[in-house]
Each structure stands twice: as structure tokens, then as C-alpha cells.
Design an enzyme around this catalytic site. Structure first.
Site, PDB file in Angstrom:
ATOM      1  N   CYS A   1     -10.120   2.033  -8.334  1.00 12.55           N
ATOM      2  CA  CYS A   1      -9.293   2.361  -7.170  1.00 12.55           C
ATOM      3  C   CYS A   1      -9.358   1.146  -6.249  1.00 12.55           C
ATOM      4  CB  CYS A   1      -9.879   3.587  -6.470  1.00 12.55           C
ATOM      5  SG  CYS A   1      -9.081   4.027  -4.914  1.00 12.55           S
TER       6      CYS A   1
ATOM      7  N   ASP B   1      -2.286   5.705  -3.041  1.00 11.70           N
ATOM      8  CA  ASP B   1      -2.652   6.667  -1.999  1.00 11.70           C
ATOM      9  C   ASP B   1      -1.459   7.540  -1.629  1.00 11.70           C
ATOM     10  OD1 ASP B   1      -5.305   6.211  -1.755  1.00 11.70           O
ATOM     11  OD2 ASP B   1      -5.158   4.832  -0.059  1.00 11.70           O
TER      12      ASP B   1
ATOM     13  N   TRP C   1     -14.606   4.020  -7.986  1.00 15.13           N
ATOM     14  CA  TRP C   1     -14.968   2.693  -7.466  1.00 15.13           C
ATOM     15  C   TRP C   1     -13.795   2.163  -6.645  1.00 15.13           C
ATOM     16  CZ3 TRP C   1     -18.335  -1.178 -10.503  1.00 15.13           C
ATOM     17  CH2 TRP C   1     -18.317  -2.442  -9.889  1.00 15.13           C
ATOM     18  N   ASP C   2     -13.958   2.180  -5.344  1.00 13.74           N
ATOM     19  CA  ASP C   2     -12.862   1.818  -4.430  1.00 13.74           C
ATOM     20  C   ASP C   2     -13.015   0.380  -3.947  1.00 13.74           C
ATOM     21  OD1 ASP C   2     -10.649   2.182  -2.827  1.00 13.74           O
ATOM     22  OD2 ASP C   2     -11.447   3.896  -1.727  1.00 13.74           O
TER      23      ASP C   2
ATOM     24  N   ARG D   1      -9.508  -2.743   7.585  1.00 11.46           N
ATOM     25  CA  ARG D   1     -10.055  -1.392   7.698  1.00 11.46           C
ATOM     26  C   ARG D   1     -11.452  -1.446   8.340  1.00 11.46           C
ATOM     27  NH1 ARG D   1     -11.738   3.335   3.582  1.00 11.46           N
ATOM     28  NH2 ARG D   1     -10.566   5.009   4.535  1.00 11.46           N
TER      29      ARG D   1
ATOM     30  N   TRP E   1       0.861  -1.175   0.000  1.00 18.22           N
ATOM     31  CA  TRP E   1       0.000   0.000   0.000  1.00 18.22           C
ATOM     32  C   TRP E   1       0.908   1.238   0.000  1.00 18.22           C
ATOM     33  CZ3 TRP E   1      -0.212   3.810   3.857  1.00 18.22           C
ATOM     34  CH2 TRP E   1      -1.179   4.806   3.615  1.00 18.22           C
TER      35      TRP E   1
ATOM     36  N   ASP F   1     -15.782  12.142  -2.060  1.00 14.28           N
ATOM     37  CA  ASP F   1     -15.196  10.840  -1.707  1.00 14.28           C
ATOM     38  C   ASP F   1     -15.970  10.195  -0.563  1.00 14.28           C
ATOM     39  OD1 ASP F   1     -12.844   8.891  -0.917  1.00 14.28           O
ATOM     40  OD2 ASP F   1     -12.204   9.834  -2.784  1.00 14.28           O
ATOM     41  N   ASP F   2     -15.337   9.287   0.101  1.00 13.52           N
ATOM     42  CA  ASP F   2     -15.912   8.475   1.169  1.00 13.52           C
ATOM     43  C   ASP F   2     -16.610   9.324   2.246  1.00 13.52           C
ATOM     44  OD1 ASP F   2     -16.397   6.412   2.868  1.00 13.52           O
ATOM     45  OD2 ASP F   2     -14.315   5.802   3.111  1.00 13.52           O
TER      46      ASP F   2
ATOM     47  N   ASN G   1     -11.122  -1.601  -0.438  1.00  9.91           N
ATOM     48  CA  ASN G   1     -10.082  -1.323   0.548  1.00  9.91           C
ATOM     49  C   ASN G   1      -9.619  -2.487   1.413  1.00  9.91           C
ATOM     50  OD1 ASN G   1      -9.271   1.567   0.465  1.00  9.91           O
ATOM     51  ND2 ASN G   1     -11.479   1.836   0.510  1.00  9.91           N
TER      52      ASN G   1
HETATM   53  C1  DGJ Z   1      -8.768   4.638  -0.428  1.00 13.00           C
HETATM   54  C2  DGJ Z   1      -8.579   5.484  -1.643  1.00 13.00           C
HETATM   55  O1  DGJ Z   1      -7.410   5.137  -2.300  1.00 13.00           O
HETATM   56  C3  DGJ Z   1      -8.594   6.952  -1.235  1.00 13.00           C
HETATM   57  O2  DGJ Z   1      -8.329   7.758  -2.344  1.00 13.00           O
HETATM   58  C4  DGJ Z   1      -9.918   7.279  -0.624  1.00 13.00           C
HETATM   59  O3  DGJ Z   1     -10.928   7.172  -1.574  1.00 13.00           O
HETATM   60  C5  DGJ Z   1     -10.182   6.361   0.551  1.00 13.00           C
HETATM   61  N1  DGJ Z   1     -10.010   4.974   0.198  1.00 13.00           N
HETATM   62  C6  DGJ Z   1     -11.552   6.577   1.094  1.00 13.00           C
HETATM   63  O4  DGJ Z   1     -11.889   5.675   2.040  1.00 13.00           O
END
Ligand code: DGJ
Length: 726
Positions: free
Chosen positions: A523, A545, A474-475, A440, A196, A363-364, A477
Site C-alpha cells: 500500500c 484510497d 505495509w503502507d 502528511r 492520489w 489499521d493505522d 504515505n
Molecule cells: C493510507 C492507506 O491507503 C489507507 O488505507 C490507510 O491505511 C491510511 N493510509 C492509514 O494512515
């Protein structure tokens, strides 16, 4: 171009600058023959004579099959004397796995067959399909090879069919198998490794006896290892020498391996990761594997990269989007994180409009009860407490200011603290009795189940339908840890990860088709799913990021090994940088972010008047060069991993203009009078570099070079090179 020679049962497949030759040997096996510089079709007989026959098993020989161990095969199999890792393993009901795949027929057709439900090349000139049949089971394999005259990329994949009546379990189903051509060469493998915030760092190691395996077991392609490998021959460098690329158009868990035997033969193969994999094929069923893009370059790694860039732009990325001017965005993530309200967003939008930004991306944190990363995922309806009046006032504010509006989603995820989880706790990937790992603070939805994908499709569609949204980020994580679905039978759990990936593809395909006017950006916690499969759906992907002006040079350099500059989403962020705490000049952050789909990711209202002027200049500059970013040829000049500099340039296809960006990381008192050789220009044209006051021929600029600028730490330069018309 595909040529078949009936006399020798040989095939030559040729693209722009390469040829790939194979033939059916006397024992009926499909043998690899040649991969390298383009040759003529009449060379096939000669090749078979000089290279093929010496390894070809003699069917008269009682031990013929045993020779498979040193045969450069196009499809490795187990149990007949080939002790290398197999390409396909098919287990029968009695548990036996030995196979002997032999040629039965072939067909040459125009175009390429699209793979339903999976990313694949959108076109090709011709496809060769060679069918192999197992001597000992009812498995048939189609080996597909697609070529285009205008491309340096050869597309390979496989399709396995159970032609019998009883069930067969595929325990390994790779997409391709090939061999490196010359045992006298010293080969090295380049892979893109990372983590990451530090994705796709090129790592090069020499190949030696044994296996080199790069893989992801995380359920997606991953930050840690990209599904790409390049093999460099002898002293291949950035600008010269031979190299081969292997890029899997796949977003799930993958494996790519090289295996050198003691006699120096090297088998390269890869596909869906076979670790814990299994796929049941009932009689009459088939399984189709992801495509792999093989690429040959005689112009070093730089040539390989440019060939891949052209390939992704012309054959993979949505043609409707690929050359479309990208909006310059302001994203609120690093400006506000979860902590925003209407007023904060209005202020950013108003400021963005004054500076000439095209789009605001929220964003989020806009949905459910999401005020931190512990809740809300899955509840795709607006948090009206936080955003008074919903999204409408924000979108109206954008419109009033002439900005478009984009919105963040994380469709594959679910928070335990969400209405969705309270209603459907069984929708998360987990196994009863096993405490699930949280990444997360969240869980992953079980996308192997159609009803869950349908639900997310409807939920996201509702938001897109009810609001004027031009863009979706579209994320994704977290990794997948508990590979298990209660909806799959015990002996089918090995299908889980690939089925998950198919669920992701299904959702992407359906949303993109249902909302053709929405631009979808990919993303995954930064650049965790930056692969050829994802590029089929997302014309650009959030690269990392880590937006630090120095670290980004490395991430973008590594990513450019095979992915085009226009696919990299790159933003100017705040200082000190949130990830590294490093202080870099605003100008440098802008220069580095201009090598990609550019934007901003900071609180515009906190910028100084001088910085605001710089934003305006950066935007004006970007609008001048974005055609080059979309269409041009990339030349990497100064390697940030090897020197204290970074420099890259993009040259227009017709060589009339170019754009150079560089950065000097650390000053050195003795580091002066260094020359930087430009590349990609026309030797016979005369160019000016206005910023340097230089006018010279392409030949001089590329042979002698220009002096590196002397700059303070993390100082940068931008040059515009223009051809002088006489
Ligand atoms: C991870 C993404 O890479 C960021 O740019 C952002 O959108 C965060 N998530 C939001 O939770």
C-alpha cells in the site's frame, strides 16, 4: 527459445506468440531487427538482408560511426554521431563521456540469473547475455534477454562493469533499449497517469517527432505515473491490432521514453530515472539494473493485458501465495480512523464473524502515541492507553470468533513526535540547514543506511513474533523530497534514491523470509506503489484510497492494463463515500469490489439488517468466484472512460465458466436496446446466464451479445455464466 546463427551473427528470441531479432552489424554494433509475430529461425537471414543491411554501417566507410544516428540500436551511446538520448552514459575521471559499445561475446544459458537484493522474475527458460565493450573506456555492458516458451513476455536488463582500475561514474544506466519495427505505422503511447485517489488512468497520445518521457522523481513509482507504457500500432483497439508493452519491475524513481527521429525511427528505452542520478563504479565493480518486461500482443490491448496478468502470476508474484484463496478482510480504517478502543474493535470483530468475514485488519493508530497523523511513526510498540492489554485482547477476540488478525505498519516513515525521532533525529531524510518538507506531517527514514533498515526490521519483527499475526498491510504515505544522505560522500549523492529503493527491497525481503506464514499486502497512500517490483514482495496491493463504487471502476480498469485482478485489493466502503461523497447502492459497491481481493472497510455495526444480508450474499458470491479472480482471463467489455457503463468479465482458463460485473453510471431515456458483446468464451460451447434466463452458444453471446440491463444511476449487475454439459 533462443536461436543463434553463426553465419549472420544474428539472434532470434521467441516466446509463446512473439519473436524478437537482433544482430551484430558489420561495424560491431548490436542492432535491433524485428519485434512482432512469432517467426521461424530460418527467417533470420532474410530479415538481416531486407532490414539489417540497409542500415548497417560499412566499416570501410570512414564515416561508418556517424551512421549510428539512424541505427535501431539495442544500446544507445553518446559521442559517436548518435544524437538520440543514450541508454548508458559512463563518465571517466577526466570528465569525458563519449562511448562506442561494440559486441565482444555472447552466452546462452538455461534459466535466469536472479538479481540479489532486487525483485526479478523467478524463472525463465533461457537467457541470452550479450557483452558489449566500450572502445574508449573500461566499461563492459551485459545485455540480458530472458525468454520462456510459455510466455509472451521478454525480460531485458543490463549490467555495467568497470574492468579497469580507475573510477567510472554512471550518469545514466537504463535497463533496456529497443526500437519500434515499422516506420510506416502510426504509433500511439498509452501511459497510466493519475494522482492520489485517482490512480492509473489510461492516457493515449500519438507519437510524433521528439521525445515522450514518462517518469517519477518522487523516490517511488508513484500515483502520478506508473512504470508502464504500451505502444499501440495504427488502429489497435481493445480486441484487435498490434501493441507492445514495457513494464519496469522497479519501485523507485523511473523513466520510460520514446524518441522519434525525423526519419521516423522510434527508440523506446527506460530504467532507473537518470535525473540527478549517478553511480560510482570502482575498478572491478558492477551495477545491475532492474528488469523490464516487454510484451507483444497481436490481440489488442486486451491480449496484452492477459499476457501480462499471466506473466505476473507465473513469473513474479510469490508462487506460494499467488493462487492461494485470499481472506475476506474487514479493515477498521474508514470505520474508526484513529479513534478506536477495545470496545469499538470488539464490536466490529463480533459483527464480522456473524457475517462470514475471515480476517480483521487493524489499521493505522495502534502504536506509539498515535492519535492523529502527527505522531508515533517509528514507535512500533502498542499504545496501551488506547488498546487496554495491548494487541492480545483484540487477537483473542478474533480467535474466539474464528477470525484471523492483520496489522498495519508504515515501516519507512518517522514522525518528529516519536521516541524514535527523539533518540535519532538524524535518521530522517533531511539536510542540515534545510527545513525538511513534511508530507502528511511525517518524514521518511533514510533507508540508504543499513543500521536504520536493521532497526526497523527488528522493531517490526518483535511485534510479529510476539503476536499471532497472519497479515501485514505495509503502507507508505509520502514522497521523498530532500534527496540526501549524510552517510553518502558528496559525489555519491546521485546514488541516493536507488539506494533508498534497495533499502526498501532489503527490508521487504528480510521480513517476508523471516515470517513466511504472514501475508504481506502492499500500500502507498492507496495505490502509489503498484508496480512489478512491489508485486514481487506483495501478492496484492491496496489499489486506491478511493473506494467509491463509480470511481473504482476506472481505477481498476486502468490498473488491469498490465496488473492481474487478483493483485488488486478492493473493499466495500461506507456511503456516502468518504472520498467523493457519492451515494451508490451497497450492491454496486460489493459487485465492483468482487473484481479483486475483496473486503470491507466500514463500520459493520452501523449497517442495516438488509445491508448485513447483502454482505452475506456478497461473501457467498465471492467464495463462488474467487477461483476465477485468482486464475481466470480478464476481458474488458465496456470502457468507463468512454461510455456510461463499466463492464468486465473473467473467464475460466478452460472456458467452462465466467463471471461478469457491470455498472451503469447515468440513466439516459433514449439509451435502450444496447447490446453488450461478451468475450473469451468458447464459440462452440453452449452457456447459460441464469440471472438473464439466457441459454446460447458462445458464438451468439460474443457476436450478437445480450442487452445491457436498464438500471438506475450507479446500478450494477452480476452474471454467472456456466457451460451446459450435454
Ligand atoms: C493510507 C492507506 O491507503 C489507507 O488505507 C490507510 O491505511 C491510511 N493510509 C492509514 O494512515
Amino acid at each position: 527459445m533462443i536461436y543463434f546463427d553463426k553465419l549472420s551473427d544474428g539472434f532470434i528470441l521467441s516466446g509463446k506468440n512473439y519473436s524478437y531479432a537482433i544482430f551484430v552489424n558489420r561495424a560491431g554494433y548490436l542492432q535491433h531487427l524485428y519485434y512482432g509475430k512469432k517467426i521461424g529461425e530460418s527467417d533470420l537471414a532474410f530479415l538481416i538482408k531486407t532490414q539489417g543491411e540497409k542500415l548497417s554501417p560499412n566499416p570501410e566507410d570512414i564515416n561508418a560511426d556517424m551512421l549510428t544516428d539512424c541505427m535501431p540500436s539495442e544500446c544507445g551511446f553518446f559521442g559517436r554521431g548518435d544524437f538520440r538520448s543514450a541508454t548508458v552514459i559512463a563518465e571517466r575521471e577526466d570528465g569525458s563521456v563519449m562511448s562506442s559499445f561494440k559486441y565482444v561475446k555472447h552466452a546462452i544459458s538455461g534459466g535466469v540469473a536472479r538479481i540479489k537484493g532486487q525483485p526479478c522474475v523467478r524463472k525463465a527458460d533461457n537467457t541470452l547475455t550479450i557483452t558489449l565493450k566500450d572502445d574508449f573506456s573500461d566499461i563492459e555492458i551485459d545485455l540480458n534477454y530472458s525468454v520462456s516458451d510459455n510466455s509472451d513476455v521478454l525480460i531485458k536488463n543490463t549490467e555495467m562493469r568497470n574492468t579497469g582500475k580507475t573510477c567510472i561514474k554512471l550518469k545514466k544506466a537504463f535497463s533496456f533499449c529497443t526500437n519500434l519495427p515499422d516506420i510506416d505505422k502510426q504509433y500511439s503511447a498509452l501511459r497510466l497517469a493519475g494522482s492520489w485517489a485517482s490512480e492509473r488512468r489510461p492516457v493515449i497520445t500519438p507519437l510524433a517527432e521528439g521525445t515522450l518521457r514518462i517518469e517519477s522523481t518522487r523516490g517511488y513509482s508513484s500515483h502520478q505515473m506508473n512504470p508502464f507504457m504500451a505502444i499501440l500500432a495504427d488502429s489497435c483497439t481493445e480486441n484487435s491490432g498490434e501493441c507492445y508493452g514495457f513494464n519496469l519491475l522497479y519501485s523507485g524513481s523511473f523513466a520510460l521514453t520514446t524518441e522519434m527521429t525525423s526519419d521516423k525511427n522510434i527508440r523506446v528505452q527506460g530504467g532507473i530515472n537518470d535525473y540527478l542520478f549517478g553511480w560510482e563504479l570502482d575498478g572491478g565493480e558492477s551495477f545491475i539494473t532492474p528488469q523490464t518486461a516487454l510484451c507483444y500482443s497481436a490481440e489488442g490491448l486486451g491480449g496484452l493485458s492477459r499476457a501480462y496478468h499471466d506473466f505476473f502470476r507465473e513469473y513474479v508474484i510469490d508462487p506460494k501465495r499467488v493462487y492461494e484463496r485470499r481472506p475476506i478482510v474487514i479493515n477498521n480504517w474508514e470505520a474508526t480512523y484513529f479513534n478506536f478502543d477495545n470496545e469499538k474493535l470488539f464490536a466490529i470483530i463480533d459483527e464480522a464473524a456473524k457475517l462470514g468475514i475471515d480476517m480483521f485488519v487493524l489499521d493505522d493508530g495502534w502504536f506509539g502515541k498515535r492519535n492523529d497523523d502527527k505522531s508515533g511513526l517509528g514507535d512500533w510498540f502498542v499504545n496501551n492507553k488506547k488498546l487496554k492489554g495491548g494487541l492480545k485482547p483484540i487477537i483473542d477476540r478474533c480467535k474466539k470468533n474464528g477470525l484471523k488478525f492483520g496489522l498495519w505498519f508504515e515501516p519507512e516513515m518517522i514522525s518528529e513526535d516519536s521516541d524514535l525521532y527523539r533518540a535519532h533525529p538524524d535518521w530522517a531524510i533531511k539536510k542540515e540547514g534545510v527545513e525538511p518538507c513534511r508530507g502528511r506531517n511525517q518524514l521518511v527514514l533514510d533507508f540508504t543506511r543499513k543500521e536504520i533498515v536493521d532497526y526497523v526490521f527488528n522493531a517490526v519483527s518483535k511485534v510479529l513474533k510476539e503476536n499471532d499475526i497472519s497479515y501485514v498491510k505495509w503502507d507508505k504515505n509520502r514522497d521523498i523530497t530532500e534527496n540526501f544522505s549524510a552517510s553518502l560522500l558528496a559525489d555519491r549523492q546521485g546514488e541516493f534514491l536507488h539506494r533508498y529503493t534497495l533499502g526498501f527491497y532489503d527490508l521487504a525481503e528480510r521480513l517476508i523470509s523471516a515470517f513466511p506464514d504472514v501475508f504481506f499486502e502492499g500500500c502507498a497512500g492507496g495505490g502509489g506503489r503498484f508496480d512489478g517490483g512491489a508485486l514481487y514482495y506483495f501478492p496484492q496491493i491496496w489499489t486506491s484510497d478511493d473506494t467509491d463504487g463509480l470511481e473504482r471502476t476506472k481505477i481498476q480498469w486502468g490498473t488491469s492494463m498490465c496488473y492481474p485482478v487478483s493483485a488488486m485489493s478492493c473493499h466495500v466502503s461506507a456511503c456516502p463515500n468518504h472520498q467523493t461523497q457519492r451515494i451508490t447502492p451497497f450492491k454496486t459497491r460489493g459487485a465492483i469490489a468482487s473484481f479483486g481481493a475483496t473486503g470491507y472497510e466500514l463500520d459493520l455495526t452501523k449497517l442495516t439488517a438488509e445491508e448485513k444480508e447483502q454482505v452475506k450474499e456478497q461473501i457467498a458470491n465471492y467464495k463462488r468466484i474467487d477461483g476465477l479472480v485468482l486464475n481466470g482471463d480478464l476481458f474488458r467489455l465496456a470502457n468507463p472512460f468512454e461510455t456510461d457503463y463499466f463492464c468486465e468479465m473473467i473467464v475460466a482458463k478452460d472456458k467452462t465458466e465466467a463471471y461478469v460485473v457491470g455498472e451503469r453510471f447515468r440513466g439516459d431515456p433514449c439509451d435502450h436496446d444496447r447490446l453488450l458483446k461478451l468475450n473469451g468464451l468458447d464459440e462452440n460451447k453452449t452457456y447459460t446466464i441464469k440471472e438473464l434466463g439466457v441459454t446460447a452458444s458462445g458464438k451468439a453471446l460474443m457476436s450478437a451479445g445480450v442487452y445491457y440491463p436498464r438500471l438506475p444511476d450507479c446500478g450494477s449487475w452480476i452474471w454467472h455464466i456456466e457451460k451446459i454439459t450435454k
